[in-house]
Enzyme design. Structure first.
Site, PDB file in Angstrom:
ATOM      1  N   HIS A  67       0.838  -1.204   0.000  1.00 55.50           N
ATOM      2  CA  HIS A  67       0.000   0.000   0.000  1.00 55.50           C
ATOM      3  C   HIS A  67       0.875   1.257   0.000  1.00 55.50           C
ATOM      4  O   HIS A  67       0.612   2.197  -0.758  1.00 55.50           O
ATOM      5  CB  HIS A  67      -0.926  -0.029   1.220  1.00 55.50           C
ATOM      6  CG  HIS A  67      -1.920   1.071   1.249  1.00 55.50           C
ATOM      7  ND1 HIS A  67      -1.821   2.126   2.123  1.00 55.50           N
ATOM      8  CD2 HIS A  67      -3.047   1.296   0.515  1.00 55.50           C
ATOM      9  CE1 HIS A  67      -2.842   2.946   1.937  1.00 55.50           C
ATOM     10  NE2 HIS A  67      -3.601   2.464   0.964  1.00 55.50           N
ATOM     11  N   ASP A  90      -6.141   1.643  -2.099  1.00 58.95           N
ATOM     12  CA  ASP A  90      -6.881   1.359  -0.867  1.00 58.95           C
ATOM     13  C   ASP A  90      -7.691   0.069  -0.987  1.00 58.95           C
ATOM     14  O   ASP A  90      -7.735  -0.738  -0.055  1.00 58.95           O
ATOM     15  CB  ASP A  90      -7.807   2.524  -0.525  1.00 58.95           C
ATOM     16  CG  ASP A  90      -7.061   3.761  -0.047  1.00 58.95           C
ATOM     17  OD1 ASP A  90      -5.827   3.710   0.105  1.00 58.95           O
ATOM     18  OD2 ASP A  90      -7.732   4.788   0.175  1.00 58.95           O
TER      19      ASP A  90
END
Length: 126
Positions: A50, A92
């Site tokens: 991420h 996300d």
């Protein structure tokens, strides 16, 4: 906290069925602010990936950009016309799915509030 960080929390709640803030803010070497060393387990790797994904975003701030998405069945579909915001949404979405898919290896006894000296190795490239 504003923008996509709130949306990221909402996605984690939707997909992983747990609070991102409480479960992932202080976990391993990469979950939470910053990141150093090597990912410690599959959940920490979700955070590493991420972070790398956010690092590739251009033309908007991934921590504040507000994106659009829809919930379909048990998933998330990123939408909107802004390529940058859509990229943030995808970062996300992938992380939230990763958290969901790795709940069985989450080890709070071992990796919650990990001391910084455990994260001193040279990081691997994104």
């Amino acid at each position: 906290v504003e923008g996509s960080l709130v949306q990221f929390e909402t996605m984690i709640m939707k997909l992983a069925k747990r609070s991102g803030f409480f479960w992932y803010s202080f976990y391993g070497c990469y979950c939470g602010w910053g990141g150093h060393g090597l990912p410690q387990d599959p959940t920490d790797r979700c955070c590493f990936v991420h972070d790398c994904c956010y690092g590739k975003v251009t033309n908007c701030n991934p921590k504040t950009a507000t994106y659009s998405y829809t919930e379909e069945n048990d998933g998330i579909v990123c939408g909107g016309d802004d390529p940058c915001k859509k990229q943030v949404c995808e970062c996300d979405r992938v992380a939230a799915m990763c958290f969901r898919d790795n709940k069985d290896t989450y080890d709070s006894d071992k990796y919650w509030k990990l001391p910084p000296q455990k994260c001193q190795e040279d990081p691997e490239p994104c």
